[in-house]
Write an enzyme that holds these catalytic residues in place. Structure first.
Site, mmCIF file in Angstrom:
data_model
loop_
_atom_site.group_PDB
_atom_site.id
_atom_site.type_symbol
_atom_site.label_atom_id
_atom_site.label_comp_id
_atom_site.label_asym_id
_atom_site.label_seq_id
_atom_site.Cartn_x
_atom_site.Cartn_y
_atom_site.Cartn_z
ATOM 1 C CB SER A 139 -0.783 0.212 1.706
ATOM 2 O OG SER A 139 -1.346 0.828 1.071
ATOM 3 C CE1 TYR A 158 0.322 5.064 -5.643
ATOM 4 C CE2 TYR A 158 0.144 6.066 -3.887
ATOM 5 C CZ TYR A 158 1.025 4.945 -4.290
ATOM 6 O OH TYR A 158 1.730 4.788 -3.419
ATOM 7 C CE LYS A 173 -0.790 1.993 -3.827
ATOM 8 N NZ LYS A 173 -0.103 0.499 -3.770
ATOM 9 C CB THR A 220 11.066 2.674 -5.497
ATOM 10 O OG1 THR A 220 10.193 3.450 -6.233
ATOM 11 C CG2 THR A 220 11.111 1.965 -4.037
#
Length: 277
Positions: A136, A150, A154, A185
């Protein structure tokens, strides 16, 4: 604790998925690594053909999900840990968001995750054990300007996972939500779409949250996140939720501290909404 748990991880080409794949492979677990682009994960199998299986997988394609689950069972005989990591981001004000982009994100982040989970659950129920790890976000607990849709994906994952955890607990299947803050990331890079704001008032508000110059400077270490995820799978009592990153911790504490204050402030109005005997 068993050290032969079979892991199935989605979205292994970059980020959390790749680091988690490397960590589990290094630890000697049987692992199925997946990505939409199979060559991007070929290196993970090299030298480990008996213990690692690479599969092409787009979580929005049911035939690929079925093929991946069947191949996992055929090679390793079981699935102990499913990590739903595949996902994308999208930056835009709510008013200016492009519906096609938001629907695509919901298809991957929510429906893809659930289709993957539903394909694995029958095997876990039959073996009366398993662990579903859903990646999540702190954005599933607190919302921010510029990523409202977004956040919506989640929040959906959070709500579904919490209900699912109660449904499958009698089968000795655990659910854990991983809620990271900013990690280095590709989430805000290649894995995210953007709609540039044309409304100045929004642009000024959103820009601090979607500044591309911050990409690659996030405080979170994906390798440490992978180690944390492995540790909770090895735990006798894994949590339903695991915050990752100091920012995630502080954001969550502030959010729920303020929420509790608001609940108490309006307690009288809340309880008086019942029928009065």
């Amino acid at each position: 604790m068993r050290n032969n748990r079979v892991w199935l991880i989605t979205g292994c080409s970059t980020g959390f998925g790749r680091e988690l794949a490397k960590a589990t492979i290094q630890a000697g677990y049987p692992v199925v690594v997946t990505a939409r682009n199979l060559p991007s994960i070929a290196d993970l199998v090299r030298g480990n053909p008996d213990n690692v299986l690479a599969m092409e997988l787009d979580v929005t394609k049911p035939d690929q999900i079925e093929k991946t689950v069947n191949a996992t069972i055929e090679k390793f005989g079981r699935i102990d840990v499913l990590v739903n990591n595949a996902g994308i981001g999208y930056f835009s004000s709510v008013e200016e968001a492009v519906e096609e982009e938001t629907r695509k994100m919901f298809e991957i982040n929510v429906w893809g995750l659930m289709h993957m989970t539903n394909a694995v659950l029958p095997h876990m129920r039959n073996q009366r054990s398993g662990h579903v790890i859903n990646i999540s976000s702190i954005g599933g607990l607190a919302s921010f300007p510029g990523v409202g849709y977004y956040n919506g994906t989640k929040y959906a994952v959070e709500g579904i996972s919490e209900g699912l955890a109660q449904e499958i607990a009698p089968f000795n299947i655990r659910v854990t939500l991983i809620e990271p803050s900013g990690f280095r990331t590709d989430w805000s890079g290649r894995s995210a779409a953007k709609t540039k704001s044309a409304i100045k008032e929004y642009a000024d508000l959103i820009s601090p949250f979607v500044n591309e110059e911050n990409h690659g400077k996030e405080p979170g270490d994906p390798k440490k996140a992978a180690e944390a995820i492995v540790s909770i799978v090895q735990s006798e009592e894994p949590p339903l939720r695991l915050l990752l990153g100091s920012d995630a911790y502080h954001i969550a504490v502030n959010k729920y501290t303020e929420l509790l204050k608001t609940i108490e402030k309006w307690k009288e109005v809340s309880v008086n909404a019942d029928f009065q005997d």
